[in-house]
Design a protein around this motif. Structure first.
Motif, PDB file in Angstrom:
ATOM      1  N   THR A  16       0.820  -1.220   0.000  1.00  0.00           N
ATOM      2  CA  THR A  16       0.000   0.000   0.000  1.00  0.00           C
ATOM      3  C   THR A  16       0.851   1.266   0.000  1.00  0.00           C
ATOM      4  O   THR A  16       0.334   2.348   0.223  1.00  0.00           O
ATOM      5  CB  THR A  16      -0.946   0.019   1.216  1.00  0.00           C
ATOM      6  N   ASP A  17       2.153   1.128  -0.262  1.00  0.00           N
ATOM      7  CA  ASP A  17       3.032   2.296  -0.275  1.00  0.00           C
ATOM      8  C   ASP A  17       2.521   3.330  -1.273  1.00  0.00           C
ATOM      9  O   ASP A  17       2.277   3.006  -2.438  1.00  0.00           O
ATOM     10  CB  ASP A  17       4.461   1.897  -0.660  1.00  0.00           C
ATOM     11  N   GLY A  18       2.316   4.549  -0.796  1.00  0.00           N
ATOM     12  CA  GLY A  18       1.837   5.621  -1.651  1.00  0.00           C
ATOM     13  C   GLY A  18       0.323   5.761  -1.672  1.00  0.00           C
ATOM     14  O   GLY A  18      -0.201   6.729  -2.212  1.00  0.00           O
ATOM     15  N   LEU A  19      -0.399   4.799  -1.109  1.00  0.00           N
ATOM     16  CA  LEU A  19      -1.859   4.886  -1.039  1.00  0.00           C
ATOM     17  C   LEU A  19      -2.275   5.488   0.302  1.00  0.00           C
ATOM     18  O   LEU A  19      -1.534   5.397   1.285  1.00  0.00           O
ATOM     19  CB  LEU A  19      -2.493   3.504  -1.192  1.00  0.00           C
ATOM     20  N   PRO A  20      -3.460   6.079   0.375  1.00  0.00           N
ATOM     21  CA  PRO A  20      -3.948   6.571   1.663  1.00  0.00           C
ATOM     22  C   PRO A  20      -4.004   5.455   2.711  1.00  0.00           C
ATOM     23  O   PRO A  20      -4.149   4.269   2.379  1.00  0.00           O
ATOM     24  CB  PRO A  20      -5.350   7.091   1.328  1.00  0.00           C
ATOM     25  N   LYS A  21      -3.904   5.825   3.969  1.00  0.00           N
ATOM     26  CA  LYS A  21      -3.783   4.891   5.085  1.00  0.00           C
ATOM     27  C   LYS A  21      -4.924   3.874   5.155  1.00  0.00           C
ATOM     28  O   LYS A  21      -4.713   2.727   5.540  1.00  0.00           O
ATOM     29  CB  LYS A  21      -3.690   5.668   6.390  1.00  0.00           C
ATOM     30  N   HIS A  22      -6.138   4.249   4.751  1.00  0.00           N
ATOM     31  CA  HIS A  22      -7.267   3.327   4.893  1.00  0.00           C
ATOM     32  C   HIS A  22      -7.165   2.091   3.992  1.00  0.00           C
ATOM     33  O   HIS A  22      -7.944   1.168   4.129  1.00  0.00           O
ATOM     34  CB  HIS A  22      -8.611   4.046   4.675  1.00  0.00           C
ATOM     35  N   TYR A  23      -6.193   2.049   3.090  1.00  0.00           N
ATOM     36  CA  TYR A  23      -6.006   0.870   2.242  1.00  0.00           C
ATOM     37  C   TYR A  23      -5.241  -0.242   2.947  1.00  0.00           C
ATOM     38  O   TYR A  23      -5.214  -1.372   2.476  1.00  0.00           O
ATOM     39  CB  TYR A  23      -5.268   1.248   0.950  1.00  0.00           C
ATOM     40  N   GLU A  24      -4.608   0.054   4.067  1.00  0.00           N
ATOM     41  CA  GLU A  24      -3.786  -0.938   4.752  1.00  0.00           C
ATOM     42  C   GLU A  24      -4.632  -2.094   5.286  1.00  0.00           C
ATOM     43  O   GLU A  24      -5.586  -1.886   6.015  1.00  0.00           O
ATOM     44  CB  GLU A  24      -3.021  -0.282   5.910  1.00  0.00           C
ATOM     45  N   GLY A  25      -4.267  -3.324   4.866  1.00  0.00           N
ATOM     46  CA  GLY A  25      -4.869  -4.529   5.411  1.00  0.00           C
ATOM     47  C   GLY A  25      -6.331  -4.754   5.078  1.00  0.00           C
ATOM     48  O   GLY A  25      -7.039  -5.419   5.827  1.00  0.00           O
TER      49      GLY A  25
END
Length: 169
Positions: free
Chosen positions: A150-159
């Motif tokens: 998720t590098d470079g994506l907004p935090k809500h994409y994590e996991g």
């Protein structure tokens, strides 16, 4: 009623972030997940690259959305020949105006003029209400992806897992 889709300008950045705050508050009320906020530099880059848009109703900003033309972390090997729509936010005063359908019309016109073959979107895989709404708007459901990088994506994409949607042109 006059509806216009226009590129957002640098002077719109406060309005865009106000809309994001309204969306997060709404998400917290109606769903078990919500956006985690956005980076000002990311949004400024989208504005500078003419990838951040606003929908005006009689001159008033009613909706904002962003686009990109590559989304490899989400779409993997299918990432080609597409316009990807992200972060659609409707101001509460304008809910019910079917802006997703207006964005699809705009995206189809844009795609035809730029030799683009797909209009694509994603949302949380377990958001049944949005899953139904996007298919009702003409998107085809094409599967689920679980986010690993998720590098470079907004935090809500994590996991998370995302449902993927597309319209083939």
């Amino acid at each position: 009623m006059q509806l216009q889709v226009q590129n957002s300008q640098a002077t719109d950045i406060d309005v865009i972030f106000e809309f994001y705050d309204l969306a997060i508050a709404h998400q917290k009320k109606v769903f078990n997940k919500h956006w985690q906020g956005f980076n000002m530099d990311m949004v400024q880059t989208e504005i500078n690259e003419n990838r951040q848009y606003k929908i005006l109703i009689d001159g008033v900003v009613a909706c904002v959305f962003a686009v990109t033309f590559n989304d490899p972390l989400i779409w993997g090997t299918r990432d080609h020949d597409a316009i990807y729509i992200h972060r659609i936010v409707t101001h509460p005063d304008f809910r019910g105006y079917a802006f997703v359908k207006e964005i699809i019309k705009w995206a189809k016109d844009y795609a035809v003029g730029n030799n683009i073959k797909f209009i694509r979107m994603d949302t949380w895989a377990d958001n049944k209400k949005l899953l139904g709404y996007y298919t009702d708007c003409g998107f085809n459901y094409v599967g689920v992806v679980t986010m690993e990088k998720t590098d470079g994506l907004p935090k809500h994409y994590e996991g998370i897992s995302l449902s993927l949607f597309e319209i083939v042109l």
